[in-house]
Each structure stands twice: as structure tokens, then as C-alpha cells.
Design an enzyme around this catalytic site. Sequence first.
Site, PDB file in Angstrom:
ATOM      1  N   HIS A 105       0.840  -1.208   0.000  1.00 50.36           N
ATOM      2  CA  HIS A 105       0.000   0.000   0.000  1.00 50.36           C
ATOM      3  C   HIS A 105       0.874   1.256   0.000  1.00 50.36           C
ATOM      4  O   HIS A 105       0.571   2.229   0.707  1.00 50.36           O
ATOM      5  CB  HIS A 105      -0.945   0.002   1.206  1.00 50.36           C
ATOM      6  N   ASP A 151      -0.833  -4.902   5.916  1.00 57.63           N
ATOM      7  CA  ASP A 151      -1.838  -5.742   5.265  1.00 57.63           C
ATOM      8  C   ASP A 151      -1.600  -5.837   3.758  1.00 57.63           C
ATOM      9  O   ASP A 151      -0.987  -4.957   3.155  1.00 57.63           O
ATOM     10  CB  ASP A 151      -3.239  -5.199   5.522  1.00 57.63           C
ATOM     11  N   GLU A 152      -2.107  -6.896   3.177  1.00 57.15           N
ATOM     12  CA  GLU A 152      -2.215  -7.076   1.726  1.00 57.15           C
ATOM     13  C   GLU A 152      -0.920  -6.758   0.981  1.00 57.15           C
ATOM     14  O   GLU A 152      -0.943  -6.205  -0.116  1.00 57.15           O
ATOM     15  CB  GLU A 152      -3.368  -6.216   1.177  1.00 57.15           C
ATOM     16  N   SER A 153       0.201  -7.130   1.567  1.00 65.76           N
ATOM     17  CA  SER A 153       1.494  -6.878   0.915  1.00 65.76           C
ATOM     18  C   SER A 153       1.828  -8.084   0.031  1.00 65.76           C
ATOM     19  O   SER A 153       2.807  -8.806   0.255  1.00 65.76           O
ATOM     20  CB  SER A 153       2.571  -6.632   1.974  1.00 65.76           C
ATOM     21  N   HIS A 154       1.013  -8.280  -0.993  1.00 65.75           N
ATOM     22  CA  HIS A 154       1.030  -9.524  -1.764  1.00 65.75           C
ATOM     23  C   HIS A 154       2.297  -9.715  -2.578  1.00 65.75           C
ATOM     24  O   HIS A 154       2.676 -10.859  -2.863  1.00 65.75           O
ATOM     25  CB  HIS A 154      -0.196  -9.571  -2.690  1.00 65.75           C
TER      26      HIS A 154
END
EC number: 3.2.1.52
Length: 492
Positions: free
Chosen positions: A239, A302-305
Site C-alpha cells: 500500500h 496488510d495485503e502486501s502480496h
Amino acid sequence: MEDAVLLPLPQEVSSAKGSFEIDGNTEVLIGFDMEGMDLSAGFLANLLKNSTGLNLQVKNQKLPSDGSIWLTLNDDFAAEGYQIEVSENQVIIQGGSPAGLFYAVQTLRMLLPNEVEKAGSYEGVSWKIPAGIIKDAPTYDYRGSMLDVSRHFFEVADVKKYIDYLAMYKYNYLHLHLSDDQGWRIEIKSWPKLTEIGGSTQVGGGKGGFYTQEDYKDIVQYAADRFITIVPEIDMPGHTNAALASYPELNCDGEAPDLYTGTEVGFSTFCTDKEVTYQFVDDVIRELVEITPGPYIHIGGDESHVTALEDYIPFIEQVQDMVTSYGKQVIGWDEIAHAALRPSATAQYWAKAENAKMAVEQGAKVLISPATRAYLDMQYDSTTRLGLHWAAYVELDSAYLWEPSELVEGINKENILGVEAPLWTETISTLDEVEYMVFPRLIAISEVAWTDAKDRNWESFKKRLKSHYKRMELMDIDFYKSPLIDSVEVKK
């Protein structure tokens, strides 16, 4: 008093005969000279002046007197607990702390006629408070909401209005999501391009915006005057496109990506093996700490894909150490539980129960924010024109009918820091839209966080909320009228 419309519901309410009437001779008295007590007394006097036109005097006085509203401290109450005793002659308010007194004042305002919320003197309104006693204290210490100012930027005045709403329902934390792919919203003096470049846009390509450090300090003080603590979030290592576009050296390839105005997630990451990345993060945390008196810094996570787990873990561990080195405590989204959590860390459960369990197994606290219950940006139903529904449709009953300590097996009340209701703003760009998405779910979740499970009742809540509509209308709140309470009958 037992028929009063009180939100969130207090622990104990009992009625007595008669009422106390506020008039031009009423005084607001402070019985104990302690910093912070004047905030509650002043808040009450200003509220009444704004609506009634009465200029009530605020004075120090060790004992109550007839015709007065007297506020004092009492060590017998929990820190955020209070008691309100109303008779025909006087109102006595006792709190375990200045914060407890402030929450008592919020209850007292709901005992007053709805017109107390509307500016301008009302002809023919009798400013009476029903007689009786209320004893109260919160179930959870942390009762918060998150406002995403990154996807769409909200001016200082809008943030203050949101703080006012939180204060009314006894929330005590506001989590500000200050950075994301679409915008960087807080001035960092040592890295000025973050706001110059990263703050220049938002979802849909609007002009964006940012808070100077003076703006931020103004927000922090405004919140503190209402016993609300600001929790700033810098989301990382994912993000982060707004930061990467501002400083290309934070990318592994050294090239700046284009500014991003869409709503996809999971495509950006800091380069976690560059020394400059950690210098950057340390500078950001240091400057934030200098202007944040509250105990928490939120590091996202979060969501650090696109960050490999073998890179993600040491990054999160090192950032935790930076935060704790400045005397603050870490909060991060539940994914941070993959790393070794520091003793004071808190994992914010939003998606995966197994992550929350991993955090508890490490001895960490959990902040409860389940997307299927507490995400205020979820659509109410398929016809809602704002919001998303990737987690669920969250109607009013979904927001109310749940218990944080029973949500995940193995996560009990002693493991829970508190409850937070986030509002993400991919589809939300104005204060009116904010109001529509949070009301009345913000009220429902305030009762989940404040009131003990044994005292909560869906039928009671529906009636109180339906009666509360008039007050929200007088406050010009653009709220959602749930069909679930359309048929509820209340006294006019």
C-alpha cells in the site's frame, strides 16, 4: 429515566419522581480541581448555550448546591466509569476520571430534549432532565473507528466533525489511515516530496491533499479535548505506491511508478533490503511520534502480496523495533502475526482468524475489526449506491448482533484490546457520504464496544435507535434508514 433513549446503553438505569429543569439560574460546578475536568463542564455549558441561548456559569465549588449541575471525581468508580444522580433540586455527576465525567456528559445530553442538538434558542422547549440514577462503565478500554483519508482526502473540518460524532457515542480512539497507494496525507519535513508528489491525487484523479504537521496537531488537540486519542497509520511495506512515486530510491529498480488513482490492492512494496528504506521509515516514525502524544503507531502490514514472506517478516520485525525505540506501541493489521511480535504489539483482526490466533499465541493483544461486522464501507444491501461488498453486505443487524469475545475460538475477552469500526473510502468522497455509511452502524458498534453482552438486546436497540432518528435529523446527519426498523413503533 428508564424510558430515556440512551445510546450506547448504560449498565444500570433507575427512575425517580420529577425532573431537574435547566434555566438561566443553573450553574455548572466543578467539585475537584483537576486538569481535564473543565473540558467536560465547558462542553456541557457550550452545548446548552448553543441550543438554549442560556449562558450557564462554570465555577469551582467543593459541594453541590440547589439548582446546579455538579461534577466531581470519585475513586470508587472505574477510570472511565461514572454515575449521574438527578433530583428535582440538582444533578450530581461523579466520574472515575475526567474521561468518565465526559462520558457522563454525553449521557446527560441524551437525557435532554432532542432540540439540544440544534443551534438556536427554541421557544416552548422545557429543558428538563428526568430524575433517577445512572451507573455506567465501558466493557472495552479501546473503542475506536478508522477514517481512511488516503483513498479520498478529507479536510480538517470534516475530520473534526467525525470526531464530534465519535465523542457523542463514547468512542475514545480515532485511527487515521494516512498513507496508501492513492495518497500520502501527512507532512514529513525530512521527506517533503511525500506530500508534494504523493499527496497530489486520490481515487478517481482528484486533487488530493495533505495535513501539515500543524494541521495534524490541531486534529490531535481537538480530539484530546473530547477524550479521543489519535492513532496514525503509515501502511507498509505494501500500500505504498504514493511513497514510491515520490522517492524512486525506495523501489528495488530505482524507478518511480506512476501515481495511482484506482482501487486495486496488493501491487506495491518497499524494497526491504535497501538501507535507505529503513532510514525513510525511521524518519517517518520519528516525526510522527513527535506530534502524536497517544501510545500507538499503526504500521499497516496488510495485503502486501508482492512482498515475499522471507522479506516481509524481517521488515515488520525491524519496524516494530523502531516504533518501540521511540516509546510507542505497535498496532498492525492481522498479517503482522506472521512475524515475531514484540511484547507490546497489537494485531488488528480484520480478515483471517488464524492470524489473530497466531498473535494471541505470541502473547499479543487483538483489536477486533471483522470486515463482515465492523467495516463501515460495506454496502448495507445490493441496492446501496455507495460502498463495496467483497466481505459481506452489512445490514444493521449484522453490525449489532455479535460479541467480540465469542467471534474466534481461543480469543477471549482478556486477549482483546478493544473494538474498532473502519471506514475505507474508495467510493466515499464527501462528509454526507461518510454519514450515510457510518450511521446508524457506528451507533450499533458503539454499543457492542461499550455495553456488556448480557445487557444488549436487539429489540431494545431498534426502539431506541428509531426514537434517536429525530435527534440525528436535528443534527443534519444524512443517515441510512434501515428497513429492519421501519415497523418499530415508538412513542412520539
